[in-house]
Write an enzyme that holds these catalytic residues in place. Structure first.
Site, PDB file in Angstrom:
ATOM      1  N   LYS A   1      -4.051 -10.076 -11.667  1.00 47.39           N
ATOM      2  CA  LYS A   1      -3.969  -8.845 -12.461  1.00 47.39           C
ATOM      3  C   LYS A   1      -2.562  -8.661 -13.023  1.00 47.39           C
ATOM      4  O   LYS A   1      -2.390  -8.370 -14.207  1.00 47.39           O
ATOM      5  CB  LYS A   1      -4.357  -7.622 -11.607  1.00 47.39           C
ATOM      6  CG  LYS A   1      -5.768  -7.713 -11.021  1.00 47.39           C
ATOM      7  CD  LYS A   1      -6.175  -6.446 -10.282  1.00 47.39           C
ATOM      8  CE  LYS A   1      -5.374  -6.158  -9.026  1.00 47.39           C
ATOM      9  NZ  LYS A   1      -5.641  -7.095  -7.911  1.00 47.39           N
TER      10      LYS A   1
ATOM     11  N   ARG B   1      -8.676   2.030  -6.654  1.00 47.55           N
ATOM     12  CA  ARG B   1      -9.027   1.067  -5.620  1.00 47.55           C
ATOM     13  C   ARG B   1     -10.140   1.580  -4.740  1.00 47.55           C
ATOM     14  O   ARG B   1     -10.584   0.863  -3.847  1.00 47.55           O
ATOM     15  CB  ARG B   1      -7.788   0.831  -4.757  1.00 47.55           C
ATOM     16  CG  ARG B   1      -7.252  -0.584  -4.791  1.00 47.55           C
ATOM     17  CD  ARG B   1      -6.057  -0.617  -3.844  1.00 47.55           C
ATOM     18  NE  ARG B   1      -5.567  -1.927  -3.562  1.00 47.55           N
ATOM     19  CZ  ARG B   1      -4.637  -2.542  -4.287  1.00 47.55           C
ATOM     20  NH1 ARG B   1      -4.158  -1.983  -5.373  1.00 47.55           N
ATOM     21  NH2 ARG B   1      -4.208  -3.723  -3.922  1.00 47.55           N
TER      22      ARG B   1
ATOM     23  N   ARG C   1       2.673 -17.338  -3.076  1.00 43.76           N
ATOM     24  CA  ARG C   1       3.232 -16.511  -4.160  1.00 43.76           C
ATOM     25  C   ARG C   1       4.673 -16.103  -3.856  1.00 43.76           C
ATOM     26  O   ARG C   1       5.014 -15.757  -2.743  1.00 43.76           O
ATOM     27  CB  ARG C   1       2.371 -15.250  -4.332  1.00 43.76           C
ATOM     28  CG  ARG C   1       2.894 -14.309  -5.396  1.00 43.76           C
ATOM     29  CD  ARG C   1       1.850 -13.315  -5.821  1.00 43.76           C
ATOM     30  NE  ARG C   1       1.626 -12.260  -4.837  1.00 43.76           N
ATOM     31  CZ  ARG C   1       0.801 -11.233  -5.056  1.00 43.76           C
ATOM     32  NH1 ARG C   1       0.120 -11.142  -6.182  1.00 43.76           N
ATOM     33  NH2 ARG C   1       0.641 -10.315  -4.137  1.00 43.76           N
TER      34      ARG C   1
ATOM     35  N   ARG D   1       6.692 -11.407  -0.774  1.00 42.23           N
ATOM     36  CA  ARG D   1       6.338 -10.036  -0.395  1.00 42.23           C
ATOM     37  C   ARG D   1       5.990  -9.964   1.084  1.00 42.23           C
ATOM     38  O   ARG D   1       5.377 -10.873   1.618  1.00 42.23           O
ATOM     39  CB  ARG D   1       5.132  -9.584  -1.218  1.00 42.23           C
ATOM     40  CG  ARG D   1       5.515  -8.808  -2.452  1.00 42.23           C
ATOM     41  CD  ARG D   1       4.341  -8.553  -3.333  1.00 42.23           C
ATOM     42  NE  ARG D   1       3.191  -7.949  -2.674  1.00 42.23           N
ATOM     43  CZ  ARG D   1       2.102  -7.548  -3.317  1.00 42.23           C
ATOM     44  NH1 ARG D   1       2.019  -7.684  -4.620  1.00 42.23           N
ATOM     45  NH2 ARG D   1       1.113  -7.013  -2.672  1.00 42.23           N
TER      46      ARG D   1
ATOM     47  N   ARG E   1      -6.348  -7.644   3.574  1.00 40.82           N
ATOM     48  CA  ARG E   1      -6.414  -7.109   2.202  1.00 40.82           C
ATOM     49  C   ARG E   1      -7.715  -7.527   1.529  1.00 40.82           C
ATOM     50  O   ARG E   1      -8.311  -6.750   0.772  1.00 40.82           O
ATOM     51  CB  ARG E   1      -5.203  -7.565   1.385  1.00 40.82           C
ATOM     52  CG  ARG E   1      -3.943  -6.754   1.731  1.00 40.82           C
ATOM     53  CD  ARG E   1      -2.673  -7.509   1.431  1.00 40.82           C
ATOM     54  NE  ARG E   1      -2.468  -7.773   0.026  1.00 40.82           N
ATOM     55  CZ  ARG E   1      -1.649  -8.731  -0.441  1.00 40.82           C
ATOM     56  NH1 ARG E   1      -1.013  -9.513   0.393  1.00 40.82           N
ATOM     57  NH2 ARG E   1      -1.498  -8.882  -1.728  1.00 40.82           N
TER      58      ARG E   1
HETATM   59  P1  ADP Z   1      -2.401  -6.697  -4.232  1.00 44.10           P
HETATM   60  O1  ADP Z   1      -3.303  -6.366  -5.384  1.00 44.10           O
HETATM   61  O2  ADP Z   1      -1.694  -8.005  -4.410  1.00 44.10           O
HETATM   62  O3  ADP Z   1      -3.016  -6.524  -2.877  1.00 44.10           O
HETATM   63  P2  ADP Z   1      -0.683  -4.406  -4.848  1.00 44.10           P
HETATM   64  O4  ADP Z   1       0.699  -4.744  -5.209  1.00 44.10           O
HETATM   65  O5  ADP Z   1      -1.586  -3.890  -5.907  1.00 44.10           O
HETATM   66  O6  ADP Z   1      -1.238  -5.679  -4.144  1.00 44.10           O
HETATM   67  O7  ADP Z   1      -0.700  -3.344  -3.648  1.00 44.10           O
HETATM   68  C1  ADP Z   1       0.004  -3.563  -2.447  1.00 44.10           C
HETATM   69  C2  ADP Z   1      -0.384  -2.508  -1.401  1.00 44.10           C
HETATM   70  O8  ADP Z   1      -0.090  -1.185  -1.903  1.00 44.10           O
HETATM   71  C3  ADP Z   1      -1.878  -2.446  -1.048  1.00 44.10           C
HETATM   72  O9  ADP Z   1      -2.233  -3.394  -0.042  1.00 44.10           O
HETATM   73  C4  ADP Z   1      -1.996  -0.996  -0.565  1.00 44.10           C
HETATM   74  O10 ADP Z   1      -1.490  -0.825   0.739  1.00 44.10           O
HETATM   75  C5  ADP Z   1      -1.086  -0.238  -1.494  1.00 44.10           C
HETATM   76  N1  ADP Z   1      -1.792   0.268  -2.698  1.00 44.10           N
HETATM   77  C6  ADP Z   1      -1.565  -0.113  -3.990  1.00 44.10           C
HETATM   78  N2  ADP Z   1      -2.390   0.550  -4.835  1.00 44.10           N
HETATM   79  C7  ADP Z   1      -3.151   1.367  -4.062  1.00 44.10           C
HETATM   80  C8  ADP Z   1      -4.204   2.287  -4.332  1.00 44.10           C
HETATM   81  N3  ADP Z   1      -4.643   2.517  -5.585  1.00 44.10           N
HETATM   82  N4  ADP Z   1      -4.776   2.935  -3.287  1.00 44.10           N
HETATM   83  C9  ADP Z   1      -4.358   2.726  -2.024  1.00 44.10           C
HETATM   84  N5  ADP Z   1      -3.389   1.874  -1.699  1.00 44.10           N
HETATM   85  C10 ADP Z   1      -2.783   1.184  -2.699  1.00 44.10           C
END
Ligand code: ADP
Ligand code: ZN
Length: 208
Positions: free
Chosen positions: A13, A88, A127, A154, A165
């Site tokens: 994404k 999400r 990554r 990360r 995740r």
């Molecule tokens: P990825 O898509 O690689 O898992 P992101 O960078 O989008 O990672 O998100 C990292 C973390 O941030 C998630 O695992 C979660 O804990 C939190 N997070 C991000 N966006 C949301 C969301 N919309 N709702 C709840 N938690 C979120």
């Protein structure tokens, strides 16, 4: 354009968003990036979010919805948004619909970047990100190919957290695929290819 990027963690994404930003200049709003910045600054939001993020769990809906409501107040969002990592959960998707309706900016599409879980685990564990410009690379990049900055991994890109995740994605986020299919907004592209090839389909799918 107002679009939502859907797909498992590591589906690409952020990479596709970066290509869209480069070509169209639409603001890219990544809740993950906003939360990581908040954690780094040790702001109130960051302190609340850190534990959830390190475990690979979702940050509570209320925190995320407040954060996005605030983000939509920024004037740059008037020219459109590329949402990455939000919504999400179904609760977040419903909140987004309400926000967009209030702003009279309907969502154009939800773009699903489709990738199998086995591919994801390998991708995320290798990554690496640039500390300076946020470029998304791999363990093979000794330094950032864009700006020469230092690359880091990360905190949540380790195998145990990645598996959680993916479970969280399957349970809480994948129902959004049907949600957006139900309102005729879903566009699906095969994400298991070179990012540039995926991008061709992304643009075609969005009618760009
Ligand atoms: P990825 O898509 O690689 O898992 P992101 O960078 O989008 O990672 O998100 C990292 C973390 O941030 C998630 O695992 C979660 O804990 C939190 N997070 C991000 N966006 C949301 C969301 N919309 N709702 C709840 N938690 C979120
Ligand atoms: Zn860089």
């Amino acid at each position: 354009m107002n679009i939502v990027l859907l797909g498992a963690p590591g589906a690409g994404k952020g990479t596709q968003a970066a290509l869209l930003v480069e070509e169209f200049g639409t603001p890219h709003i990544s809740t993950g990036d906003i939360l990581r910045a908040a954690v780094k600054e040790q702001s109130e939001l960051g302190l609340k979010a850190k534990g959830y993020m390190d475990a690979g769990n979702l940050v509570p809906d209320e925190l995320i919805i407040d954060l996005m409501r605030e983000r939509f107040q920024q004037p740059d969002t008037a020219k459109g948004v590329i949402l990455d990592g939000f919504p999400r959960t179904t609760t977040q998707a419903v909140a987004l619909d309400t926000m967009m309706a209030e702003l009279e900016r309907p969502l154009d599409a939800a773009l699903l970047i489709d990738v199998e879980p086995e591919v994801i685990i390998n991708r995320l564990c290798s990554r690496r990100m640039c500390k300076e410009c946020g470029y998304i690379g791999t363990a093979a990049d000794a330094s950032c190919p864009k700006c020469g900055g230092e690359m880091y991994q990360r905190d949540d890109d380790n195998e145990a957290t990645v598996r959680n995740r993916l479970d969280v994605y399957a349970t809480s986020t994948s129902p959004l695929i049907d949600y957006y299919r139900g309102c005729n907004k879903l566009v699906v592209v095969d994400g298991d290819r070179d990012p540039k090839e995926v991008y061709v389909d992304v643009k075609a799918g969005l009618g760009l």
